[in-house]
Design an enzyme around this catalytic site. Sequence first.
Site, PDB file in Angstrom:
ATOM      1  N   ASP A 178       0.860  -1.171   0.000  1.00  0.00           N
ATOM      2  CA  ASP A 178       0.000   0.000   0.000  1.00  0.00           C
ATOM      3  C   ASP A 178       0.904   1.230   0.000  1.00  0.00           C
ATOM      4  OD1 ASP A 178      -2.343   1.599   0.340  1.00  0.00           O
ATOM      5  OD2 ASP A 178      -1.894   1.710   2.478  1.00  0.00           O
ATOM      6  N   ASP A 180      -0.288   5.072   0.782  1.00  0.00           N
ATOM      7  CA  ASP A 180      -0.602   6.059   1.813  1.00  0.00           C
ATOM      8  C   ASP A 180      -0.469   5.452   3.196  1.00  0.00           C
ATOM      9  OD1 ASP A 180      -1.254   7.322  -0.521  1.00  0.00           O
ATOM     10  OD2 ASP A 180      -3.155   8.125   0.192  1.00  0.00           O
ATOM     11  N   GLU A 187      -1.355  10.828   3.611  1.00  0.00           N
ATOM     12  CA  GLU A 187      -2.517  10.431   2.820  1.00  0.00           C
ATOM     13  C   GLU A 187      -2.587  11.433   1.670  1.00  0.00           C
ATOM     14  OE1 GLU A 187      -4.733   7.907   3.085  1.00  0.00           O
ATOM     15  OE2 GLU A 187      -3.749   7.036   4.857  1.00  0.00           O
ATOM     16  N   SER A 266      -2.497   1.212  -4.660  1.00  0.00           N
ATOM     17  CA  SER A 266      -2.962   2.335  -3.862  1.00  0.00           C
ATOM     18  C   SER A 266      -4.381   2.756  -4.196  1.00  0.00           C
ATOM     19  CB  SER A 266      -2.018   3.538  -4.066  1.00  0.00           C
ATOM     20  OG  SER A 266      -2.478   4.667  -3.367  1.00  0.00           O
ATOM     21  N   GLY A 267      -5.102   3.144  -3.148  1.00  0.00           N
ATOM     22  CA  GLY A 267      -6.378   3.823  -3.335  1.00  0.00           C
ATOM     23  C   GLY A 267      -6.169   5.298  -3.606  1.00  0.00           C
ATOM     24  N   LYS A 311      -7.847  -4.460  -4.985  1.00  0.00           N
ATOM     25  CA  LYS A 311      -6.491  -4.708  -4.480  1.00  0.00           C
ATOM     26  C   LYS A 311      -6.206  -6.202  -4.401  1.00  0.00           C
ATOM     27  CE  LYS A 311      -5.270  -0.523  -1.936  1.00  0.00           C
ATOM     28  NZ  LYS A 311      -4.637   0.000  -0.723  1.00  0.00           N
ATOM     29  N   ASN A 337      -9.337  -0.973   3.446  1.00  0.00           N
ATOM     30  CA  ASN A 337      -9.365  -1.360   2.035  1.00  0.00           C
ATOM     31  C   ASN A 337      -8.196  -2.266   1.648  1.00  0.00           C
ATOM     32  OD1 ASN A 337      -7.547   0.811   2.316  1.00  0.00           O
ATOM     33  ND2 ASN A 337      -7.743   1.359   0.168  1.00  0.00           N
TER      34      ASN A 337
END
Length: 389
Positions: A178, A180, A187, A266-267, A311, A337
Amino acid sequence: MTPQVILLRVSGPDRPGLFAALLNVLTAGGARIQDVEQVVIRRQLTLGIVMEVPPGQDLLKDLLLFGWEQRVTVEFDVVDPTPTAHAAAHAVTVLGRELTPAMLAATAAAIAEGEGNINRIVRLSRYPIYSYELLVEGGDDEAIRRNLLSVAAANPDFDVAIQREGLARRAKRVALLDVDSTLIQDEMIDLLAAEAGCSEVCRNLTEQAMRGEIDFETALQDRVRLLAGLDEAALERVWNQVTLTPGARTFVATLQRLGFAIAIVSGGFTRFCNRLQQDFGLDYAYANTLEMADGRLTGNLEGPIVDRERKAEILLEVAAAEGVSPEQVVAVGDGANDIDMLTAAGLGIAFNAKPKVRQAVDTAVSVPYLDAVLFLLGVSREEVEAEGI
């Protein structure tokens, strides 16, 4: 007469040539070696050898003379000639800013209460944190796991990871990270929100989404709408504010030296993740794409959203592309997430994660150094430094 099986124990100051000289004595005495274990701590040797001693030999007398000449202690025990059958084993890694005797005692008690036996202990690091790897044989897997996680839950400065020892643990070849609050301390969307003057509203939505209290996709779209109108200069200012997590470069460089394929998932946004990919020389980067028109953000996203389900799908896709099984994948993340990705991996690590994430996986790291994850892979600090990383 049948040969006796003897456990030879040698202890004392270590020095070059000592082991070779000992083996010469055993060779001359006709001994057959069944097993050898050696540990050196602060230049003090502890060596154990299980051997068959043929009848009619003065080998034990010769070994006592060897000990006197070499200024080491030599002891013997007659042992069961039947080789010990190895039970199922687990590697237990403990980490903390300080690992007190009380913490280690609680760890040992948790293992013993699950009827496991600690067969070996190896120190992996002294800084930036302390870490040890314990090889545990036998016992009730679930009881040991439950007991150790209870110890970790009662000690906020103490982390523990439990992995089955074997080929699968040593065959990890892919890492998914991931971004962030994992690879970077920030973030991304909160930095963008500060530029757009909507920090508080955006931060609240981010925190709720990371805790799993609201749907990630809905929260993401709501936050992106707040960013409408930001221009290229604002995006560049945000990039210049991005701060890497301590140990990130060491972690990535070590994995690359070990031959890992590395993906960031990543989101957040491709605008920044693609630059991180280039900066680190990563193999893959997946993120959401901010739509732009006339040099400004429109408040919309382009293409499919990288959410919790996506993901996990990416993990399977990267594993397939690299020709490995999901069991050979390490995944690291902190938010709700990330849960599906972490549980799909052979080793899923909750890194300074929200409570809901820590509860969903067996392995958590709560120290602020990303390279501490290396210790869970059995990589020591000395090995990293020896490679000049």
